[in-house]
Design a protein around this motif. Structure first.
Motif, PDB file in Angstrom:
ATOM      1  N   GLY A 192       0.835  -1.275  -0.036  1.00 26.64           N
ATOM      2  CA  GLY A 192      -0.046  -0.064   0.137  1.00 26.64           C
ATOM      3  C   GLY A 192       0.744   1.366  -0.035  1.00 26.64           C
ATOM      4  O   GLY A 192       0.235   2.407  -0.254  1.00 26.64           O
TER       5      GLY A 192
ATOM      6  N   ASP B 116       2.312   2.729   2.462  1.00 30.31           N
ATOM      7  CA  ASP B 116       1.656   3.578   3.440  1.00 30.31           C
ATOM      8  C   ASP B 116       2.750   3.838   4.695  1.00 30.31           C
ATOM      9  O   ASP B 116       2.371   4.605   5.606  1.00 30.31           O
TER      10      ASP B 116
ATOM     11  N   SER C 134      -5.595   4.809  -1.125  1.00 28.65           N
ATOM     12  CA  SER C 134      -6.025   4.505   0.263  1.00 28.65           C
ATOM     13  C   SER C 134      -5.021   4.439   1.093  1.00 28.65           C
ATOM     14  O   SER C 134      -3.852   4.718   0.529  1.00 28.65           O
TER      15      SER C 134
ATOM     16  N   SER D 275      -0.776   7.004   2.246  1.00 28.11           N
ATOM     17  CA  SER D 275       0.153   7.391   1.086  1.00 28.11           C
ATOM     18  C   SER D 275       0.187   6.747  -0.074  1.00 28.11           C
ATOM     19  O   SER D 275      -0.536   5.615  -0.107  1.00 28.11           O
TER      20      SER D 275
ATOM     21  N   ASP E 230      -0.593   3.031  -6.264  1.00 28.99           N
ATOM     22  CA  ASP E 230      -1.095   2.610  -5.187  1.00 28.99           C
ATOM     23  C   ASP E 230      -1.811   1.064  -5.010  1.00 28.99           C
ATOM     24  O   ASP E 230      -1.964   0.651  -6.511  1.00 28.99           O
TER      25      ASP E 230
HETATM   26 CA    CA Z   1      -1.645   3.503  -0.186  1.00 29.44          CA
END
Ligand code: CA
Length: 330
Positions: free
Chosen positions: A48, A50, A84, A87, A299
């Motif tokens: 992800g 993230d 989502s 980041s 992403d």
């Molecule tokens: Ca993400």
């Protein structure tokens, strides 16, 4: 499972624990939707982008960001534009730049897919308006490459590219030697999403007659989902199937590549199979033309042994159409 809700970084080992879960239920948020797709049976990679530690420069041959032609890392963590989580991965393509303008993300697939195997890959993709604003002298920027180890230009290669800046994804193998195109009734289709064409439900894009109703044009500043099913047959024989779909944000998949009975070559040397994906805006043969600064984002990368649901919609409605006729390699 809980980890996905906050971190969403790639997880391989946990998949076995989740294999018992059913198809993802309708999700309420983008984060829940991604978590549900990652938790589905068959998933072997889920990333992800993230966490900050995903953007630390890797030690070769580890997964992660690799530099542009000058040695500069140009992939960054974008906490504002993301599909989502917290980041996404963003590449900055500098103005007046060459072919390797921004480097790449290199990622193991979580397994090696050799003869008589099937794998599915899905990721979210987005471009800035500058990426669609002209033709900049190269072969067109790439989107993704399936390959073995770090051999991204070889027989064993499946590439998605905005070929000659036409504005929509096309695909090829063998370092560009074999395009996935089809001629029907004297018309060359550079995308052959439906079968039979041109009246099916996919993208059937006739060469010389490009239109937004027949070609799957990228839309600036909007998330797209690119989704692939690769059925590897036996090397050098016309028995592999390569299929690809695109879904605009919030919409279902529509097929743009349906290369049935396709030959995947693998020689000199013979590699074990596909085991990596590279994500990159590499633009072969581009020479510092006067391009404006542009951006691409990625992403929600998922690799699976089973079909992957459409983001925000649910289980895949991408069914395999009948085999096409008249497929040619160019
Ligand atoms: Ca993400």
């Amino acid at each position: 499972m809980l980890r996905f809700a906050t971190a969403s970084k790639w997880i391989v080992a946990i998949v076995g624990l989740m294999a018992q879960s059913a198809a993802p239920a309708a999700a309420q948020t983008a984060d829940q939707d991604f978590a549900a797709r990652c938790a589905a049976p068959g998933v072997i990679v889920c990333r992800g982008w993230d966490d900050s530690d995903e953007f630390v420069r890797p030690v070769y041959p580890g997964d992660g960001l690799y530099p542009d032609g000058s040695g500069t890392i140009r992939g960054t963590r974008d906490t504002s534009v993301r599909a989502s989580g917290s980041s996404a991965l963003k590449f900055t393509i500098p103005s007046v730049s060459g072919q390797n303008s921004a480097g790449q993300w290199v990622q193991r697939l979580g397994a090696t897919f050799g003869e008589n195997t099937t794998f599915y890959v899905q990721f979210r993709y987005r471009v800035s308006p500058a990426m669609l604003s002209g033709r900049f002298g190269g072969n067109g920027w790439k989107v993704a490459i399936f390959h073995y180890a770090f051999n991204s230009c070889s027989d064993l290669e499946i590439t998605t590219q905005n070929t000659y800046y036409r504005g929509f994804p096309q695909m090829y193998t063998n370092c560009g030697a074999f395009n996935m195109e089809k001629t029907v009734g004297g018309t060359l289709y550079v995308q052959q999403g439906a079968d039979p064409i041109p009246n099916g439900g996919g993208w059937n894009c006739p060469y010389g007659n490009f239109s937004t109703t027949r070609c799957s044009f990228f839309q600036a500043d909007r998330w797209h989902t690119l989704y692939y099913r690769v059925d590897v047959g036996t090397w050098g024989s016309p028995n592999s199937n390569i299929q690809a779909w695109i879904a605009y944000d919030g919409q279902p998949y529509q097929q743009f590549i349906n290369a049935k009975n396709f030959t995947i070559y693998n020689s000199a040397p013979v590699f074990p199979g596909f085991d990596h994906i590279s994500l990159l805006p590499y633009d072969t043969n581009k020479t510092s033309a006067s391009n404006p600064e542009g951006y691409v984002w990625y992403d929600e990368l998922i690799v699976s042994r089973q079909p992957i649901a459409v983001p925000g919609i649910g289980p895949s409605d991408a069914t395999a159409p009948a085999s096409p006729s008249g497929l040619v390699i160019r």
